[in-house]
Design an enzyme around this catalytic site. Sequence first.
Site, PDB file in Angstrom:
ATOM      1  N   GLY A   1       2.135   6.476   5.051  1.00 18.69           N
ATOM      2  CA  GLY A   1       2.813   6.182   3.809  1.00 18.69           C
ATOM      3  C   GLY A   1       3.890   5.125   3.846  1.00 18.69           C
TER       4      GLY A   1
ATOM      5  N   GLU B   1      -0.676   8.899  10.300  1.00 16.80           N
ATOM      6  CA  GLU B   1      -1.857   8.469   9.554  1.00 16.80           C
ATOM      7  C   GLU B   1      -1.523   7.240   8.702  1.00 16.80           C
ATOM      8  OE1 GLU B   1      -3.117  11.827   7.273  1.00 16.80           O
ATOM      9  OE2 GLU B   1      -3.593  13.064   9.035  1.00 16.80           O
TER      10      GLU B   1
ATOM     11  N   GLY C   1      -1.947   3.488   7.114  1.00 18.96           N
ATOM     12  CA  GLY C   1      -3.070   2.657   6.694  1.00 18.96           C
ATOM     13  C   GLY C   1      -2.613   1.318   6.149  1.00 18.96           C
ATOM     14  N   ARG C   2      -2.074   1.314   4.940  1.00 18.93           N
ATOM     15  CA  ARG C   2      -1.663   0.069   4.268  1.00 18.93           C
ATOM     16  C   ARG C   2      -0.703  -0.752   5.118  1.00 18.93           C
ATOM     17  NH1 ARG C   2      -0.259   2.279   0.061  1.00 18.93           N
ATOM     18  NH2 ARG C   2      -1.989   1.711  -1.305  1.00 18.93           N
TER      19      ARG C   2
ATOM     20  N   ARG D   1      -6.330  -2.290  -8.615  1.00 15.22           N
ATOM     21  CA  ARG D   1      -5.077  -1.698  -9.076  1.00 15.22           C
ATOM     22  C   ARG D   1      -4.229  -2.725  -9.813  1.00 15.22           C
ATOM     23  NH1 ARG D   1      -4.015   1.646  -3.448  1.00 15.22           N
ATOM     24  NH2 ARG D   1      -5.028   3.599  -4.080  1.00 15.22           N
TER      25      ARG D   1
ATOM     26  N   CYS E   1     -15.914  -9.268 -17.162  1.00 14.34           N
ATOM     27  CA  CYS E   1     -15.988  -9.319 -18.623  1.00 14.34           C
ATOM     28  C   CYS E   1     -15.131  -8.228 -19.261  1.00 14.34           C
ATOM     29  CB  CYS E   1     -17.441  -9.208 -19.079  1.00 14.34           C
ATOM     30  SG  CYS E   1     -18.401 -10.675 -18.708  1.00 14.34           S
TER      31      CYS E   1
ATOM     32  N   TYR F   1      -6.850  -1.890   0.933  1.00 13.73           N
ATOM     33  CA  TYR F   1      -7.066  -1.389  -0.427  1.00 13.73           C
ATOM     34  C   TYR F   1      -7.354  -2.474  -1.456  1.00 13.73           C
ATOM     35  CZ  TYR F   1      -5.164   3.037   1.315  1.00 13.73           C
ATOM     36  OH  TYR F   1      -4.933   4.182   2.025  1.00 13.73           O
TER      37      TYR F   1
END
Length: 470
Positions: free
Chosen positions: A254, A292, A294-295, A331, A367, A396
Site C-alpha cells: 500500500g 505485499e 505492488g504499485r 481510472r 467512443c 495498474y
Amino acid sequence: MAADTEGEGAAERRDRVVRAAVEQGLVGGADAGEPLVCLLDTDGIRASAAALTAAFAGALAPGTPVLHAFAVKAAPLVPVLRLLAAAGLGCEVASPGELALARAAGVPAARTVLDSPAKTTAELRGALALGIAVNADNRQELERLDALVAGARTASPIGVRVNPQTGAGAIDALSTATSTSKFGVALRDPGAREWLVRAFLDRPWLTRLHVHSGSQGVPLELLAEGVRELHALAEEINAAAGHRRIDTLDIGGGLPVNFASDEAVPTYAQYVAALRGAVPALFDGSYGLVTEFGRSLLAKHGLVLARVEYTKRSGSRPIALTHAGVQLATRTAYAPAAWPVRILPYDAQGAPRTGPAVAQDVAGPACFAGDLLAAARELPLLAPGDLIGVPDTGAYFFTAHYGYNSLPRPAVHGFTVTSSGRVRFRLARPAQRPADIVAEAGGALRDALLQGGPPDPPPGPRSGRPGPAR
C-alpha cells in the site's frame, strides 16, 4: 526511472529512451510503425526491489524471516514476475489466473501468498496441496478450511485477514480499513475480537495474521496504525495461548506513489521509519514478516508513448486525439480528479516539444466523451505525428488492459540503458492483433447461437472455474 549513464537524471534518461524507441521503430509515424507502445525500465524495477529489501533488512533483528511478495495484480506479466523473483521477491496472488502467472514465472509455492475475499473450495484445496500460504478472509472461509485441513495434511501457512477499521484515505475505493470494508474480519465489530482469539485457540494450524489498510491516497501514518492494531492482536492471541501461536505477520503493502513529478516519494525507508515509530516491537525479531507491495515497485518505471493522430478544435478548445486512453488509463478516464497523469510532449522524432503553453485536451481513441487523459492541460500545442509520453504507468495502467471498443492490448517492452548510453529493448508482451481479439470473442463459435447450432457438451470434471494451476 533509474539512471545508468553518468550524471543523467530521470528526465534526461527518459528523453533518451523516447528517441531510441522512435529510432528503433517501436513507435512510428502515421504511415508506418505502431501508434502506441508501453515501456518498462528494468533497471528501475530492480532498484525499487533492492530499496524495499534494504529498508526492512536494515531495521529488523538479524535472522528475522521476511518474504516480500509482489502484488501480481499491479503488473500481471510473467517476465515482470520473473524479474522480481530474480531480485528476491515472491508473489501475492488473488485469483487462479494470478497464481498461474506466478507459477509460469517459476515462483516457488513457498514464496507465494494467496489472498482473495471469494476463494472457491477448489482454489483453497489446490493452494493447500501446493503448500502456498493462505490468508482466510472471513468466518465462513475459515470453516471451509476446517474441513480441508482435517481431510489432508498441508505445509501451507494459514492466517486470517483482519480489518482494523482505522479509517479511509483520500480515495475511498482504495481504502480497505473502513468500518464497512468488504475485506477481512472487522476487528472493532461487537464480539469480533473475542471470536478471533477463540478461533486461533481452537485451531493450532492458524499461525498468521494479515492486514492491508489500503494503498494510493492512504497516508503512512494510517498504514502504520493498521499494522499496530495487527501486532497488538497477535500479542493478545499469543498471551491467551500461553505460547507464540502466531509466528508471522503479513502487513500488506500500500505504499502510495507520487504521480506529480519524477520524485519517488514516499520511500520504503520512510515507511519503515513510520512503522518503527508506531510499533517498534514489530522489528524485534519476535515475528516473521510478509509484505505485499505492488504499485510502489512498478509505477515509476513505466512509460506510455502514443502518437497524436489528429488535432482539432471544439468551441475554443484545442483537442489532440491520441491512441492512449481509457484502455490503458482506466481510472484516469473514470476518476480524473483521483488519478491525474502527467503528459510529456514530444515531436515525431522523439525530441521534447517546446513552445508556448496552450490549454488543450488530450483525448484517447475510445467512443465515449470521458476518454480523456487530460482536460485543458497547459502544453506546447500538439500536432499530428507528435508523440505524448505518460510516465508513472508501470502498475495498474497498461498492465491492466481495459477492452472497451475491443481496443487491442499494446506491446510492452522492457529496456535498459548501458553505461555508454545505448538503449536496449526486449519484448515482454506482444501487441494484440485483430485475430487475437476475434479468438477471445468466440470467433471459432460464430454459429453457436443460431437455431440448430451444436449444443454444449455435457458438463465434465473440468467444467466450471478451474482450481490453481499445478
